[in-house]
Design a protein around this motif. Structure first.
Motif, PDB file in Angstrom:
ATOM      1  N   GLY A  74     -28.121   3.344  41.488  1.00 57.78           N
ATOM      2  CA  GLY A  74     -28.476   2.991  42.809  1.00 57.78           C
ATOM      3  C   GLY A  74     -26.783   3.555  43.397  1.00 57.78           C
ATOM      4  N   GLY A  75     -25.818   2.367  42.635  1.00 53.87           N
ATOM      5  CA  GLY A  75     -25.107   2.632  43.534  1.00 53.87           C
ATOM      6  C   GLY A  75     -24.306   3.528  43.509  1.00 53.87           C
ATOM      7  N   ALA A  76     -24.796   4.881  41.920  1.00 58.48           N
ATOM      8  CA  ALA A  76     -23.593   5.433  41.965  1.00 58.48           C
ATOM      9  C   ALA A  76     -24.432   7.144  42.608  1.00 58.48           C
ATOM     10  N   LEU A  77     -25.684   7.324  43.364  1.00 53.43           N
ATOM     11  CA  LEU A  77     -25.940   7.500  44.207  1.00 53.43           C
ATOM     12  C   LEU A  77     -25.600   7.264  45.649  1.00 53.43           C
ATOM     13  N   PHE A  78     -25.776   6.231  45.909  1.00 60.46           N
ATOM     14  CA  PHE A  78     -25.094   5.885  47.464  1.00 60.46           C
ATOM     15  C   PHE A  78     -23.530   6.754  47.482  1.00 60.46           C
ATOM     16  N   LEU A  79     -22.699   6.558  46.124  1.00 61.03           N
ATOM     17  CA  LEU A  79     -21.338   7.011  46.286  1.00 61.03           C
ATOM     18  C   LEU A  79     -21.420   8.435  46.157  1.00 61.03           C
ATOM     19  N   LEU A  80     -21.677   9.298  45.678  1.00 59.59           N
ATOM     20  CA  LEU A  80     -22.022  10.433  45.507  1.00 59.59           C
ATOM     21  C   LEU A  80     -22.612  11.383  47.155  1.00 59.59           C
ATOM     22  N   SER A  81     -23.610  10.244  47.905  1.00 56.70           N
ATOM     23  CA  SER A  81     -25.137  10.979  49.393  1.00 56.70           C
ATOM     24  C   SER A  81     -23.168  10.939  50.492  1.00 56.70           C
ATOM     25  N   ASP A  82     -22.258   9.751  50.824  1.00 55.66           N
ATOM     26  CA  ASP A  82     -20.965   9.681  51.276  1.00 55.66           C
ATOM     27  C   ASP A  82     -20.202  10.414  51.159  1.00 55.66           C
ATOM     28  N   THR A  83     -20.114  11.330  49.670  1.00 57.90           N
ATOM     29  CA  THR A  83     -19.247  11.840  49.176  1.00 57.90           C
ATOM     30  C   THR A  83     -19.313  13.089  49.991  1.00 57.90           C
ATOM     31  N   LEU A  84     -20.751  13.112  50.297  1.00 52.53           N
ATOM     32  CA  LEU A  84     -20.993  14.614  50.780  1.00 52.53           C
ATOM     33  C   LEU A  84     -20.967  14.524  52.386  1.00 52.53           C
ATOM     34  N   ILE A  85     -21.008  13.549  52.664  1.00 55.92           N
ATOM     35  CA  ILE A  85     -21.314  13.730  53.648  1.00 55.92           C
ATOM     36  C   ILE A  85     -19.726  13.934  54.108  1.00 55.92           C
ATOM     37  N   ALA A  86     -18.244  13.408  53.730  1.00 54.65           N
ATOM     38  CA  ALA A  86     -17.222  12.911  53.734  1.00 54.65           C
ATOM     39  C   ALA A  86     -16.902  14.465  53.646  1.00 54.65           C
ATOM     40  N   SER A  87     -17.594  15.368  52.968  1.00 52.03           N
ATOM     41  CA  SER A  87     -17.313  16.868  52.262  1.00 52.03           C
ATOM     42  C   SER A  87     -17.208  17.273  53.526  1.00 52.03           C
ATOM     43  N   GLY A  88     -18.230  17.613  53.916  1.00 51.62           N
ATOM     44  CA  GLY A  88     -18.723  18.391  55.346  1.00 51.62           C
ATOM     45  C   GLY A  88     -18.189  17.523  56.855  1.00 51.62           C
ATOM     46  N   ILE A  89     -18.095  16.795  57.031  1.00 54.41           N
ATOM     47  CA  ILE A  89     -16.784  15.916  57.959  1.00 54.41           C
ATOM     48  C   ILE A  89     -14.950  17.077  57.708  1.00 54.41           C
ATOM     49  N   ALA A  90     -14.987  17.293  56.357  1.00 51.58           N
ATOM     50  CA  ALA A  90     -14.056  17.852  55.895  1.00 51.58           C
ATOM     51  C   ALA A  90     -13.789  19.438  56.365  1.00 51.58           C
ATOM     52  N   GLU A  91     -14.675  20.033  56.715  1.00 51.38           N
ATOM     53  CA  GLU A  91     -15.250  21.382  56.810  1.00 51.38           C
ATOM     54  C   GLU A  91     -14.964  21.805  55.390  1.00 51.38           C
TER      55      GLU A  91
END
Length: 229
Positions: free
Chosen positions: A167-184
């Motif tokens: 669960g912790g690893a998937l949370f990290l992955l999920s938020d990394t996907l958000i950050a990569s979208g913000i970074a375009e």
């Protein structure tokens, strides 16, 4: 037990509705379904804990708080504005603090802690370094600070076993996907779908890991965790 199963089924239906809405590009469906997820999961956690028997009524308040802070972040991220994004990030950060306190209080040392810590540390430094130049200037420091807290939560989650660690690893992955979208950065098709999928699975596994750790004899039912922006 019946209420517990009903809440878990309702959580699954809300996830399916949210994922389906994201795949179909149906914004109203996402707006309705997303805010239901964490309250339903928190309700399930309370009922699952009360079903444990001798410890009925003693569900850890930090677990409920972590899930409800996640709900606050979910609602705020529905609004497309920077103040809402920062508020949502602060709400998720408060949830991570709750999880960290739970893992510190109830977790135990596991094998391979050092290699896991090095892997998470490398992931943190590498991701922030790569994202830094592409993030809006006003978000760089908040995102870096949040990433540090999130990575610490993901690392410590392994103290509660495989389910919580995943669960912790998937949370990290999920938020990394958000950050990569913000970074375009280039995104997968339907990126919101993948963000919600990993996020919902993360929260379910974290909650299940906490409950299983505090009462290993409890029958915590499993369900396919699907389904965040």
């Amino acid at each position: 037990m019946r209420l517990e199963r009903l809440l878990l089924a309702a959580f699954g239906l809300a996830l399916a509705g949210d994922l389906g809405s994201l795949l179909a590009g149906f914004t109203p469906g996402h707006t309705v379904c997303k805010p239901l997820l964490m309250p339903l999961l928190a309700g399930w956690a309370v009922c699952a804990w009360r079903a444990c028997g001798e410890r009925a009524g003693r569900v850890p308040p930090l677990l409920v708080a972590a899930l409800l802070f996640g709900w606050g972040g979910d609602v705020l991220l529905l609004f497309d504005a920077e103040p809402a994004f920062l508020g949502g990030m602060a709400s998720f950060a408060a949830g991570h603090v709750c999880y960290l306190l739970l893992f510190t209080r109830y977790g135990t040392a596991r094998p391979h802690t050092l290699p896991l810590g090095l892997a998470y540390g490398a992931a943190l430094v590498g991701t922030v370094a790569l994202l830094w130049a592409d993030l809006p200037a006003e978000l760089r420091v908040p995102v870096a600070g949040y990433s540090l807290l999130l990575t610490a939560m993901a690392f410590r989650s392994a103290r509660l076993g495989l389910a919580a660690g995943a669960g912790g690893a998937l949370f990290l992955l999920s938020d990394t996907l958000i950050a990569s979208g913000i970074a375009e950065w280039p995104q997968l098709p339907r990126p919101d779908f993948w963000i919600m999928l990993t996020y919902a699975a993360a929260q379910y596994l974290l909650a299940r890991g906490v409950l299983a750790t505090l009462n290993p004899t409890a029958a915590v039912p499993t369900t396919p965790a699907r389904a965040r922006p």
